[in-house]
Structure formats: structure tokens, C-alpha cells
Design an enzyme around this catalytic site. Structure first.
Site, PDB file in Angstrom:
ATOM      1  N   LYS A 119     -15.060  48.855 -37.758  1.00 59.72           N
ATOM      2  CA  LYS A 119     -14.460  48.886 -39.532  1.00 59.72           C
ATOM      3  C   LYS A 119     -14.628  50.138 -39.972  1.00 59.72           C
ATOM      4  CE  LYS A 119     -15.265  46.280 -43.767  1.00 59.72           C
ATOM      5  NZ  LYS A 119     -13.667  45.890 -43.386  1.00 59.72           N
ATOM      6  N   TRP A 121     -17.930  50.853 -29.137  1.00 59.98           N
ATOM      7  CA  TRP A 121     -16.683  50.851 -29.881  1.00 59.98           C
ATOM      8  C   TRP A 121     -15.730  52.174 -28.815  1.00 59.98           C
ATOM      9  CZ3 TRP A 121     -12.400  53.981 -30.817  1.00 59.98           C
ATOM     10  CH2 TRP A 121     -10.985  53.533 -30.660  1.00 59.98           C
ATOM     11  N   GLU A 152      -3.459  41.867 -36.216  1.00 62.14           N
ATOM     12  CA  GLU A 152      -5.555  42.219 -36.059  1.00 62.14           C
ATOM     13  C   GLU A 152      -6.189  41.192 -35.628  1.00 62.14           C
ATOM     14  OE1 GLU A 152      -6.824  44.002 -40.349  1.00 62.14           O
ATOM     15  OE2 GLU A 152      -8.101  45.534 -38.983  1.00 62.14           O
ATOM     16  N   LYS A 205      -2.710  42.397 -41.701  1.00 58.23           N
ATOM     17  CA  LYS A 205      -3.657  41.190 -41.540  1.00 58.23           C
ATOM     18  C   LYS A 205      -3.943  40.386 -39.943  1.00 58.23           C
ATOM     19  CE  LYS A 205      -6.028  42.986 -43.483  1.00 58.23           C
ATOM     20  NZ  LYS A 205      -6.583  44.274 -43.509  1.00 58.23           N
ATOM     21  N   GLU A 259       1.538  45.064 -45.208  1.00 58.49           N
ATOM     22  CA  GLU A 259      -0.318  45.048 -44.959  1.00 58.49           C
ATOM     23  C   GLU A 259      -0.471  43.394 -44.979  1.00 58.49           C
ATOM     24  OE1 GLU A 259      -3.429  46.209 -45.131  1.00 58.49           O
ATOM     25  OE2 GLU A 259      -4.284  44.785 -45.770  1.00 58.49           O
ATOM     26  N   ASN A 287     -22.065  59.403 -30.493  1.00 51.68           N
ATOM     27  CA  ASN A 287     -21.590  58.327 -31.923  1.00 51.68           C
ATOM     28  C   ASN A 287     -20.263  59.711 -32.580  1.00 51.68           C
ATOM     29  OD1 ASN A 287     -19.844  57.463 -33.784  1.00 51.68           O
ATOM     30  ND2 ASN A 287     -20.680  58.561 -35.269  1.00 51.68           N
ATOM     31  N   GLY A 288     -18.645  59.708 -30.926  1.00 51.62           N
ATOM     32  CA  GLY A 288     -18.192  60.694 -31.524  1.00 51.62           C
ATOM     33  C   GLY A 288     -17.214  60.980 -30.288  1.00 51.62           C
ATOM     34  N   CYS A 310     -18.875  53.571 -33.069  1.00 53.83           N
ATOM     35  CA  CYS A 310     -19.264  53.269 -32.434  1.00 53.83           C
ATOM     36  C   CYS A 310     -20.806  53.383 -33.640  1.00 53.83           C
ATOM     37  CB  CYS A 310     -20.720  54.845 -31.231  1.00 53.83           C
ATOM     38  SG  CYS A 310     -18.736  54.469 -29.945  1.00 53.83           S
ATOM     39  N   HIS A 313      20.070  47.068 -40.418  1.00 52.71           N
ATOM     40  CA  HIS A 313      20.230  47.546 -39.620  1.00 52.71           C
ATOM     41  C   HIS A 313      19.775  48.345 -37.786  1.00 52.71           C
ATOM     42  CE1 HIS A 313      21.605  50.391 -43.120  1.00 52.71           C
ATOM     43  NE2 HIS A 313      20.903  49.482 -44.178  1.00 52.71           N
ATOM     44  N   ARG A 340     -19.680  48.652 -36.699  1.00 49.58           N
ATOM     45  CA  ARG A 340     -18.997  50.010 -35.979  1.00 49.58           C
ATOM     46  C   ARG A 340     -18.229  50.003 -34.425  1.00 49.58           C
ATOM     47  NH1 ARG A 340     -20.582  54.523 -39.021  1.00 49.58           N
ATOM     48  NH2 ARG A 340     -20.137  55.671 -38.106  1.00 49.58           N
TER      49      ARG A 340
END
Ligand code: AGP
Length: 614
Positions: free
Chosen positions: A609, A77, A494, A491, A487, A103-104, A2, A510, A27
């Protein structure tokens, strides 16, 4: 997570708010909204989805609001309540006279909501934020002063917030406050700006005040009053922002992500300038305050981070232990903060964060600081909340990263970890001079090696197209490249929404091996070095279960041709530096798959982000 903006001054407010929100779209982009003070009322406009939708909503109303000079805005968000117009901010009270952007997370919103409903307030959304608008409005009805009402209300609120509030009866006034969420006030001539982050205001002013927790600021075009928790007025500390306005452009690339992948050779060059001159010169890290004595007194290092930064931290552990002989633990910040963590003045705590604002990492840092640990921050934002907590700082200098999926900031974080590990090894004397010299010489060659990979990106594009129509994807690696597998998988998840997982290659047998059949792509990160033969054996095991085998390798070994259906070759590189070289094709594979599938590469669904809620 946000973004909020606000403006009070003499200029038309609508474009200031929309431009600001555009800069904060990183955001969140679930919905957006603005509230504008007109001569008689406060008008609220909201839209679901990206900011472009809000611009469409505003177009037919342009004449009504172009003259307005005060307003607040929000980009969301979603945390509480679906990303709908009803749940979009600004939120109002029942009479519509008070509006709030937030925001929060208001943690006690359920209790507050019950109390306010009992008093007769009617809630329209499922958000936690709407409790703030009703709460402040109901207090305002008694005290008739917006600042006072906000001060009383915030004492009842638990959780994290940055709030910007206005009331129809106080026509030239914005009231802002924050606790554990970012907020700054831009100072202009006869005007003030409010924003979650610098890019939203830098076009208008370079002078800013970072509000600290529990302060309440009252802004009118010509006055600013900041009060602390005890309601005592305090002197504002105006800082000059070390920023220039930058026009963000894709420079001809289809997406910011592709542009940022291509910037990586220069990102490394920029980081090395002034820090690593030649293979024989010592590493220079001016803002790292660790000397022989402090390093001698350390008995461990704790690295905390989230997401991509956590993967950089895992490689950081590997190289610090290898170069400096200090035990290193790595932990996801969100886990670290909710257990009895044993750190003290003999622990170096390293926080890694692109944004420097990630709530979990920031909380973890504050906890460790309170226990007396030396705090070292590796961040792309030297002006961030985390950087302000730092005893030592390693700025990663990747430049602004627009794409939500981190690419160049990851490579910059890795480069910074190498510099830091070498720097500490030089002070501690734990590496042979010849090893130091060889590694530094190889580091200086990294930009060229990445350029060589980028020059052959069509081959990687072909690979991506071949495997794009898959439901699942497995990445395997061992040793220093295990985090590379994680990573690479992150990627792909996402931006393509394919279920991708990274495994230590030795763990495949395993359990995960049960999933393998002729539909499953398995990508082996097969870099020459200590575990090469072991990964080769693990790849054979996967091949024996008919998996579709892909190799990412710097080996020219002919036997790979029988084992793998597709081979992506990268330049020769020492094993210790291979994570930097190996990551570039994995970024490109994720990019080309998502692009081929027509996904929103730069702004993938459900993500933001900067994650400023815990
Ligand atoms: C990376 O592609 C992400 N979108 C995400 O995992 C990110 O790395 C994470 O949220 C941590 O952010 P930070 O580096 O700003 O702290």
C-alpha cells in the site's frame, strides 16, 4: 514498502511485535520475521508469505520466548532477492550476535558485499540488507559499542533506510536510524517502541518522536539518546499523535475493499463538512495558504503523484484549468525526479498521495521545495512526511484505507481537487457566480448519487461475472473521464491480474484497434457532455470489429441498446463532476471480477500500500 517494529521495555515482546507487524501488513506481505533477545542469545524466527505463517512458526516455540522483553520485527515487500525464508528479515552477521531489520534500499550493497566477503563474511541471502548486518558487526568487533558501530556504518551506506538493530552483548539496547525512509519512536513508561508507522504503536502510546534523517537513537527501557550526524546529542521532540486506536473491522463485508467502496458517500459528506456548507457559501480551506497575491504571481501549477493518485491528479489538471485558467502539468513523480525540471517560486507544486510517504513523490516535493515553489499537499495522512514538507495542506479525510487497491481515498482526492479548484477560482474570480453555485449544489448531492449506484450493485455484479473470464480488457473514454478509464483499468489489473488498459477513445484507431476481436471486452465511459457523441462514434468503430461492448453511461438514449451488449446506468450528473459518479461502478466491476476469480482482493500479489522505495 516493508515495515519495521522494535520494542525494549518490561513487557513480553512477542505479541507487541506481532500486533505491530499486523498493523503494518499494508506495507508488504512477502515474508515476515522477528528476532527476540533471550537470556543468552538472540533467536530469529521467519516465515514466507503472510504474517499468519510466522504465527504458525512461533507457536511451538512459545515457551522459550514468552518472557523476553526486547525484540525487533519486519514485514517484507521484496526488492532484492525472492520472497523466501532465507531473504526474510531479520538478517544476522556470521556469529549470530547482531540482528538487523531494514526498510529501504542499500544502493551500494554490491560494493559493500564484495569488501565484506573479502574480509571473510559469508552471505546467506540475496538481499541488500544483509550487508548492513555484516558491516555493523564487523565495526562492532573493533569499537565494542553498538551506537558507535551504527554511526560509522551509516557513513559508508548509500541509499534509503530505516534500521533497527540489536546485539547480544548489549542486552537492553536497541539502536535505530533512518535516511529517506519513515521511522518513529513511541515513548512509554519504562519502554520504547519503534515503528515505520503510527498504527503499529498507537495501541500502546500516543507520545512519539519522528526521527529525522541521519539521526541515531539509542533506546534502553529507561533512557533515550538521540545524536545528529555530527554525533552531538540533541533534545528529543516528543509529539502527541493526533490518532485514536481503531479496531479495523470489515463490518460484515467480505473484503475491506467492498467496505471501503460502500463508505464513499460518507467520505464525501465528511470532507464537505466545514468546507462547503451551502451552494452559496464560499469554500473554506483553512490550511491552504494561497491568497490573491500568491495566485496572481503563479504562472503554472505542477501536480506530481503515482498510481491512483496520479489519475486523481490528471482530473485535477482538467478542473483547475477549467475553473481557474492556470496552466497545469501532471507528471508521475518517478519521472519528474530524474530530469531537469523547471519550477521556481512562481510555480505551485501539488503533491497528491494517499499515504503521504510514497518515496518518489516525497523526493519530487523536496526538490521543488528547494527551488522555492509553494508546496501544497493533498493527502489522507496529515501526519505524514509529505504533510511535514507542506506550505499548504488539503487533508482528504477518507479514514484508514486497508485494502491495497485505493478506492475511497481516490474519491476523497477528487473531492478535494474540486474544493481546491473552486477555492482558487473564487479568489481569482475566474468563474461566473451562477456556475459556482450550480456546481456546489451538485457537489452536495454526490453522496446520494453514489448511494443510488450502490443500491443497484447486483447489476454490476452480473456484468462482472459475464466478463470475468477474459484475458484482456479495454476501457475507453475522452476528456475529463480519460483518467477514469485509466483508473478503472488499474483497479482491474491490480486485483484480478487481467491485462486491462485505459485509452483515450480517439486513440483506439491509432493502433490499439488492431487487438479487437470477438473475445475483447471494451468498456466505454460514456457520460453526457462535450465528448459524448465522439465516444459513441469510437464505440461504433470498436463494435464494427466485433468487440464485446459495455457502456457505463448516464444517458437513456435508445440507440445505445443496439450498440452495447451490457449497459450500466448511473444517475444524471454534470459532466464536470462525472468522474466521481463514473468511478464507482468501475471499482465494483474490478472487485466482483477479482472476487469471482477467487483472488486475494485486499492484498493482491506483489503489491504494497505504501511504496517507500524509489
Ligand atoms: C492504488 O490502488 C495503488 N495500489 C497505488 O497505485 C497507489 O495509488 C500508489 O502507490 C500511490 O500511493 P500514494 O497515493 O500513497 O502516494
Amino acid at each position: 514498502m516493508c515495515g519495521i517494529v522494535g520494542y525494549v521495555g518490561k513487557k513480553p515482546v512477542v505479541d507487541i511485535l506481532l500486533d505491530g507487524l499486523e498493523q503494518l501488513e499494508y506495507r508488504g506481505y512477502d515474508s515476515s520475521g522477528i528476532a527476540i533477545k533471550t537470556a543468552t542469545s538472540i533467536d530469529v524466527y521467519k516465515a514466507e508469505g503472510k504474517l499468519a505463517n510466522l504465527r504458525d512458526v512461533l507457536r511451538p516455540n512459545a515457551d522459550k520466548i514468552t518472557q523476553s522483553t526486547m525484540g525487533i520485527g519486519h514485514i517484507r515487500w521484496a526488492t532484492h532477492g525472492a520472497p523466501t525464508v532465507l531473504n526474510a528479515h531479520p538478517h544476522t552477521c556470521n556469529c549470530g550476535n547482531l540482528v538487523v531489520v531494514h526498510n529501504g534500499i542499500i544502493e551500494n550493497y554490491k560494493e559493500l558485499r564484495s569488501e565484506l566477503e573479502a574480509e571473510g563474511c559469508t552471505f546467506r541471502s540475496q538481499t541488500d540488507t544483509e550487508t548492513v548486518s555484516h558491516l555493523v558487526a564487523s565495526i562492532y568487533a573493533e569499537v565494542k559499542d553498538l551506537t558507535k558501530a551504527v554511526q560509522i556504518a551509516t557513513k559508508k551506506i548509500e541509499g534509503a533506510y530505516a534500521l533497527c538493530i540489536m546485539h547480544n552483548n548489549e542486552p537492553e539496547k536497541l539502536v535505530v536510524t533512518k535516511r529517506n525512509a519513515p521511522l518513529l519512536i513511541g515513548v512509554g513508561e519504562g519502554e520504547f517502541f519503534v515503528a515505520s508507522d503510527v498504527p503499529a504503536i498507537i495501541k500502546h502510546t500516543k507520545k512519539a518522536i519522528y526521527l529525522t534523517d541521519n539521526q541515531v537513537a539509542t533506546l534502553t527501557p529507561n533512557s533515550l539518546k538521540i545524536e545528529n550526524e555530527k554525533e552531538e546529542e540533541i533534545e528529543p521532540k516528543v509529539e502527541v499523535l493526533p490518532w485514536e486506536p481503531v479496531a479495523l473491522s470489515k463490518m460484515g463485508y467480505k473484503h475491506f475493499m467492498l467496505k471501503e467502496i460502500h463508505e464513499q458517500p460518507d467520505v464525501i459528506r465528511n470532507i464537505l463538512v466545514g468546507k462547503l456548507h451551502t451552494s452559496n457559501s464560499p469554500i473554506v480551506l483553512n490550511e491552504v495558504k494561497l491568497n490573491k497575491e500568491t495566485l496572481k504571481n503563479l504562472n503554472r501549477i505542477q501536480v506530481i503523484a503515482c498510481g491512483t493518485s496520479l489519475h486523481a491528479a490528471m482530473i485535477g489538471k482538467y478542473i483547475i484549468e477549467n475553473f481557474c485558467e492556470i496552466p497545469v502539468d501532471v507528471e508521475a513523480s518517478s519521472e519528474y525526479i530524474y530530469r531537469k525540471t523547471v519550477t521556481d517560486e512562481h510555480t505551485l507544486v501539488i503533491g497528491v498521495s494517499q499515504s503521504g510517504e510514497t518515496a518518489d513523490t516525497l523526493t519530487a516535493i523536496k526538490q521543488s521545495k528547494a527551488r522555492g515553489s509553494h508546496i501544497l499537499i493533498i493527502t489522507n495522512r496529515p501526519d505524514s512526511a509529505m504533510a511535514r514538507e507542506a506550505d499548504s495542506l488539503v487533508p482528504v479525510s477518507a479514514g484508514i484505507e486497508v485494502s491495497v487497491a485505493a478506492t475511497k481515498s481516490y474519491i476523497a482526492q477528487l473531492t478535494s481537487f474540486y474544493l481546491l479548484a473552486l477555492y482558487m477560482a473564487e479568489i481569482k474570480g475566474t468563474m461566473a457566480q451562477s456556475d459556482l453555485t450550480n456546481l456546489k449544489a451538485e457537489m452536495l448531492l454526490l453522496p446520494q448519487k453514489i448511494e443510488q449506484i450502490l443500491a443497484h450493485k447486483e447489476e454490476i455484479q452480473t456484468c462482472a461475472r459475464k466478463y470475468a473470464n477474459t484475458r484482456d480488457f479495454i476501457y475507453i473514454a475522452r476528456g475529463i473521464n480519460y483518467p477514469t478509464a485509466l483508473e478503472g483499468a488499474l483497479k482491474l489489473k491490480e486485483i484480478s491480474y487481467i491485462n486491462a488498459t485505459g485509452y483515450p477513445a480517439g486513440e483506439l484507431k491509432h493502433g490499439p484497434i488492431a487487438m479487437l476481436d470477438e473475445t475483447m471486452p471494451v468498456l466505454s465511459v460514456l457520460m453526457k457532455g462535450s465528448v459524448y457523441e465522439k465516444i459513441l462514434s469510437n464505440s461504433e468503430e470498436a463494435k464494427a470489429r466485433n468487440a464485446r461492448m459495455i457502456a457505463l453511461t448516464n444517458s437513456t438514449d435508445a440507440k445505445l441498446d443496439d450498440l452495447f451488449d451490457f449497459i450500466i446506468r448511473v444517475p444524471e450528473v454534470t459532466e464536470l463532476l462525472s468522474p466521481i459518479v463514473a468511478m464507482i461502478p468501475l471499482q465494483l466491476i474490478a472487485y466482483y471480477i477479482a472476487e469471482f476469480l477467487g483472488k486475494d482482493v485486499d492484498q493482491p500479489r506483489n503489491l504494497a500500500k505504501s511504496v517507500t522505495v524509489e
